[in-house]
Design a protein around this motif. Structure first.
Motif, PDB file in Angstrom:
ATOM      1  N   TYR A  16      -3.760  -5.632  34.931  1.00 37.39           N
ATOM      2  CA  TYR A  16      -2.673  -4.821  35.108  1.00 37.39           C
ATOM      3  C   TYR A  16      -2.263  -4.159  33.926  1.00 37.39           C
ATOM      4  CZ  TYR A  16      -2.049  -6.246  39.712  1.00 37.39           C
ATOM      5  OH  TYR A  16      -2.217  -6.702  41.283  1.00 37.39           O
ATOM      6  N   GLY A  17      -3.167  -4.149  32.761  1.00 36.28           N
ATOM      7  CA  GLY A  17      -2.980  -3.432  31.522  1.00 36.28           C
ATOM      8  C   GLY A  17      -1.613  -3.949  30.710  1.00 36.28           C
ATOM      9  N   ILE A  18      -1.222  -5.232  30.712  1.00 32.74           N
ATOM     10  CA  ILE A  18      -0.078  -5.784  30.070  1.00 32.74           C
ATOM     11  C   ILE A  18      -0.431  -6.440  28.846  1.00 32.74           C
ATOM     12  CG2 ILE A  18       1.901  -7.216  30.321  1.00 32.74           C
ATOM     13  CD1 ILE A  18       1.853  -6.366  33.522  1.00 32.74           C
ATOM     14  N   ASP A  19       0.016  -6.231  27.859  1.00 32.69           N
ATOM     15  CA  ASP A  19      -0.442  -6.818  26.511  1.00 32.69           C
ATOM     16  C   ASP A  19       0.395  -8.320  26.330  1.00 32.69           C
ATOM     17  OD1 ASP A  19      -1.172  -7.162  23.911  1.00 32.69           O
ATOM     18  OD2 ASP A  19       0.583  -6.320  23.053  1.00 32.69           O
ATOM     19  N   TYR A  20      -0.460  -9.079  25.898  1.00 32.12           N
ATOM     20  CA  TYR A  20       0.162 -10.636  25.667  1.00 32.12           C
ATOM     21  C   TYR A  20      -0.407 -11.002  24.135  1.00 32.12           C
ATOM     22  CZ  TYR A  20      -4.827 -11.672  26.839  1.00 32.12           C
ATOM     23  OH  TYR A  20      -6.471 -11.767  26.918  1.00 32.12           O
ATOM     24  N   THR A  21      -0.491 -10.093  23.355  1.00 33.12           N
ATOM     25  CA  THR A  21      -1.083 -10.269  21.943  1.00 33.12           C
ATOM     26  C   THR A  21      -0.092 -11.295  21.562  1.00 33.12           C
ATOM     27  OG1 THR A  21      -2.124  -8.250  22.104  1.00 33.12           O
ATOM     28  CG2 THR A  21      -1.671  -9.241  19.774  1.00 33.12           C
ATOM     29  N   GLY A  22      -0.666 -12.300  20.587  1.00 37.41           N
ATOM     30  CA  GLY A  22       0.384 -13.333  19.613  1.00 37.41           C
ATOM     31  C   GLY A  22       1.091 -14.218  20.424  1.00 37.41           C
ATOM     32  N   MET A  23       0.915 -14.199  21.831  1.00 31.97           N
ATOM     33  CA  MET A  23       1.716 -15.283  22.655  1.00 31.97           C
ATOM     34  C   MET A  23       1.064 -16.617  22.496  1.00 31.97           C
ATOM     35  SD  MET A  23       2.656 -12.905  25.716  1.00 31.97           S
ATOM     36  CE  MET A  23       3.423 -14.407  26.785  1.00 31.97           C
ATOM     37  N   PHE A  24       1.653 -17.676  22.110  1.00 28.57           N
ATOM     38  CA  PHE A  24       1.387 -19.003  22.129  1.00 28.57           C
ATOM     39  C   PHE A  24       2.670 -19.948  22.686  1.00 28.57           C
ATOM     40  CE2 PHE A  24      -1.020 -16.902  18.817  1.00 28.57           C
ATOM     41  CZ  PHE A  24      -2.299 -17.339  18.951  1.00 28.57           C
ATOM     42  N   ALA A  25       2.330 -20.949  23.224  1.00 30.73           N
ATOM     43  CA  ALA A  25       2.986 -21.912  23.902  1.00 30.73           C
ATOM     44  C   ALA A  25       3.999 -22.535  23.020  1.00 30.73           C
ATOM     45  CB  ALA A  25       2.422 -22.876  24.798  1.00 30.73           C
ATOM     46  N   ARG A  26       5.017 -22.753  23.458  1.00 33.11           N
ATOM     47  CA  ARG A  26       6.079 -23.489  22.746  1.00 33.11           C
ATOM     48  C   ARG A  26       6.973 -24.397  23.502  1.00 33.11           C
ATOM     49  NH1 ARG A  26      11.612 -22.084  22.100  1.00 33.11           N
ATOM     50  NH2 ARG A  26      12.282 -20.072  22.573  1.00 33.11           N
ATOM     51  N   GLN A  27       7.774 -25.310  22.896  1.00 29.36           N
ATOM     52  CA  GLN A  27       8.597 -26.091  23.904  1.00 29.36           C
ATOM     53  C   GLN A  27      10.047 -25.609  23.625  1.00 29.36           C
ATOM     54  OE1 GLN A  27       8.287 -30.447  22.980  1.00 29.36           O
ATOM     55  NE2 GLN A  27       9.422 -30.746  25.254  1.00 29.36           N
ATOM     56  N   VAL A  28      10.621 -25.677  24.730  1.00 25.42           N
ATOM     57  CA  VAL A  28      12.290 -25.211  24.840  1.00 25.42           C
ATOM     58  C   VAL A  28      13.130 -26.260  23.738  1.00 25.42           C
ATOM     59  CG1 VAL A  28      14.412 -25.420  26.278  1.00 25.42           C
ATOM     60  CG2 VAL A  28      12.336 -24.783  27.372  1.00 25.42           C
ATOM     61  N   SER A  29      13.987 -25.713  23.156  1.00 31.30           N
ATOM     62  CA  SER A  29      14.742 -26.315  22.247  1.00 31.30           C
ATOM     63  C   SER A  29      16.217 -26.238  22.484  1.00 31.30           C
ATOM     64  CB  SER A  29      14.410 -25.951  20.755  1.00 31.30           C
ATOM     65  OG  SER A  29      14.867 -24.661  20.382  1.00 31.30           O
ATOM     66  N   LYS A  30      17.022 -27.186  22.055  1.00 29.97           N
ATOM     67  CA  LYS A  30      18.412 -27.034  22.262  1.00 29.97           C
ATOM     68  C   LYS A  30      19.140 -25.685  21.544  1.00 29.97           C
ATOM     69  CE  LYS A  30      22.722 -29.447  22.263  1.00 29.97           C
ATOM     70  NZ  LYS A  30      22.758 -30.681  23.022  1.00 29.97           N
ATOM     71  N   GLU A  31      18.398 -24.924  20.418  1.00 26.30           N
ATOM     72  CA  GLU A  31      18.857 -23.934  19.781  1.00 26.30           C
ATOM     73  C   GLU A  31      18.581 -22.708  20.887  1.00 26.30           C
ATOM     74  OE1 GLU A  31      16.706 -26.120  18.393  1.00 26.30           O
ATOM     75  OE2 GLU A  31      18.393 -26.970  17.115  1.00 26.30           O
ATOM     76  N   ASP A  32      17.736 -22.860  21.649  1.00 26.36           N
ATOM     77  CA  ASP A  32      17.301 -21.919  22.721  1.00 26.36           C
ATOM     78  C   ASP A  32      18.782 -21.408  23.543  1.00 26.36           C
ATOM     79  OD1 ASP A  32      14.640 -21.057  21.993  1.00 26.36           O
ATOM     80  OD2 ASP A  32      14.128 -22.450  23.335  1.00 26.36           O
ATOM     81  N   PHE A  33      19.514 -22.533  23.884  1.00 28.67           N
ATOM     82  CA  PHE A  33      20.666 -22.232  24.557  1.00 28.67           C
ATOM     83  C   PHE A  33      21.833 -21.435  23.760  1.00 28.67           C
ATOM     84  CE2 PHE A  33      18.536 -25.053  27.180  1.00 28.67           C
ATOM     85  CZ  PHE A  33      18.864 -25.026  28.224  1.00 28.67           C
ATOM     86  N   TYR A  34      21.637 -21.433  22.411  1.00 21.93           N
ATOM     87  CA  TYR A  34      22.673 -20.851  21.719  1.00 21.93           C
ATOM     88  C   TYR A  34      21.957 -19.353  21.487  1.00 21.93           C
ATOM     89  CZ  TYR A  34      25.014 -24.977  21.031  1.00 21.93           C
ATOM     90  OH  TYR A  34      25.739 -26.201  21.323  1.00 21.93           O
ATOM     91  N   ASP A  35      20.649 -19.172  21.291  1.00 20.89           N
ATOM     92  CA  ASP A  35      20.006 -18.127  20.924  1.00 20.89           C
ATOM     93  C   ASP A  35      19.783 -16.768  22.102  1.00 20.89           C
ATOM     94  OD1 ASP A  35      19.652 -18.984  18.367  1.00 20.89           O
ATOM     95  OD2 ASP A  35      17.654 -19.476  18.577  1.00 20.89           O
ATOM     96  N   PHE A  36      19.552 -17.354  23.335  1.00 21.39           N
ATOM     97  CA  PHE A  36      19.329 -16.506  24.592  1.00 21.39           C
ATOM     98  C   PHE A  36      20.758 -16.362  25.429  1.00 21.39           C
ATOM     99  CE2 PHE A  36      15.335 -17.974  22.801  1.00 21.39           C
ATOM    100  CZ  PHE A  36      14.553 -16.842  22.851  1.00 21.39           C
ATOM    101  N   GLN A  37      20.743 -15.342  25.942  1.00 24.29           N
ATOM    102  CA  GLN A  37      21.936 -14.939  26.910  1.00 24.29           C
ATOM    103  C   GLN A  37      21.411 -15.396  28.400  1.00 24.29           C
ATOM    104  OE1 GLN A  37      21.147 -12.460  24.574  1.00 24.29           O
ATOM    105  NE2 GLN A  37      22.903 -13.174  23.256  1.00 24.29           N
ATOM    106  N   TYR A  38      20.130 -15.225  28.680  1.00 25.85           N
ATOM    107  CA  TYR A  38      19.698 -15.581  30.060  1.00 25.85           C
ATOM    108  C   TYR A  38      18.507 -16.264  29.721  1.00 25.85           C
ATOM    109  CZ  TYR A  38      22.249 -11.208  30.815  1.00 25.85           C
ATOM    110  OH  TYR A  38      23.249 -10.206  31.242  1.00 25.85           O
ATOM    111  N   ILE A  39      18.358 -17.329  30.659  1.00 23.99           N
ATOM    112  CA  ILE A  39      17.131 -18.216  30.615  1.00 23.99           C
ATOM    113  C   ILE A  39      16.667 -18.406  31.989  1.00 23.99           C
ATOM    114  CG2 ILE A  39      16.549 -20.732  30.415  1.00 23.99           C
ATOM    115  CD1 ILE A  39      18.367 -20.920  27.864  1.00 23.99           C
TER     116      ILE A  39
END
Length: 157
Positions: A62-85
């Protein structure tokens, strides 16, 4: 800055697909300077790995870029950094619960809340089903509707 995090089990199939697809919709809407997108997994099995071959193939199709993407695990900080999960299934929502801080307003929703014909359902894991096309269709529609939801909620126009 509005920050959106997509979450699945291992962060190699569904959530990186959603990250790449949503980023593509954000770019097309001219909102890359206002919306940041990321993905993570509730498990740590694939940390540091690129997206699954099936995810890479469907994104390339579908011509969608995924360059530089690598798996990571959710962290508690994500709940402070993101507005939408945005979780891919009920198990992901359950696995996120221990991270959820009482003092932070963050929206945790399932992807299929944004796909009317599948509302309340779970995005199947193509790691087990092999059906990356079906997942792409769900994710693409969900991402489009999620972007509309965020634009309306944040008055982005």
């Amino acid at each position: 800055m509005i920050k959106v995090l997509f979450v699945c089990l291992g962060n190699i199939c569904r959530s990186p697909m959603a990250e790449a697809v949503f980023r593509s919709h954000v770019e097309k809407a001219g909102l890359s300077d206002r919306i940041v997108v990321d993905s993570a997994g509730t498990g740590d099995w694939h940390v540091g790995h690129p997206p699954h071959e099936g995810t890479r193939k469907i994104l390339e199709q579908y011509g969608i870029d995924y360059t530089g993407m690598f798996a990571r695990q959710v962290s508690k900080e994500d709940f402070y950094d993101f507005q939408y999960i945005i979780a891919m299934d009920d198990m992901n929502v359950t696995n996120l619960a221990p991270y959820f801080p009482a003092d932070r307003k963050v929206e945790v929703k399932k992807m299929l809340e944004f796909v009317p014909k599948h509302a309340g359902g779970n995005v199947p894991d193509p790691y087990f089903t092999g059906n990356f096309e079906e997942v792409y269709e769900m994710v693409n529609e969900g991402c489009e509707n999620l972007l509309n939801y965020i634009q309306d909620e944040q008055e982005l126009g």
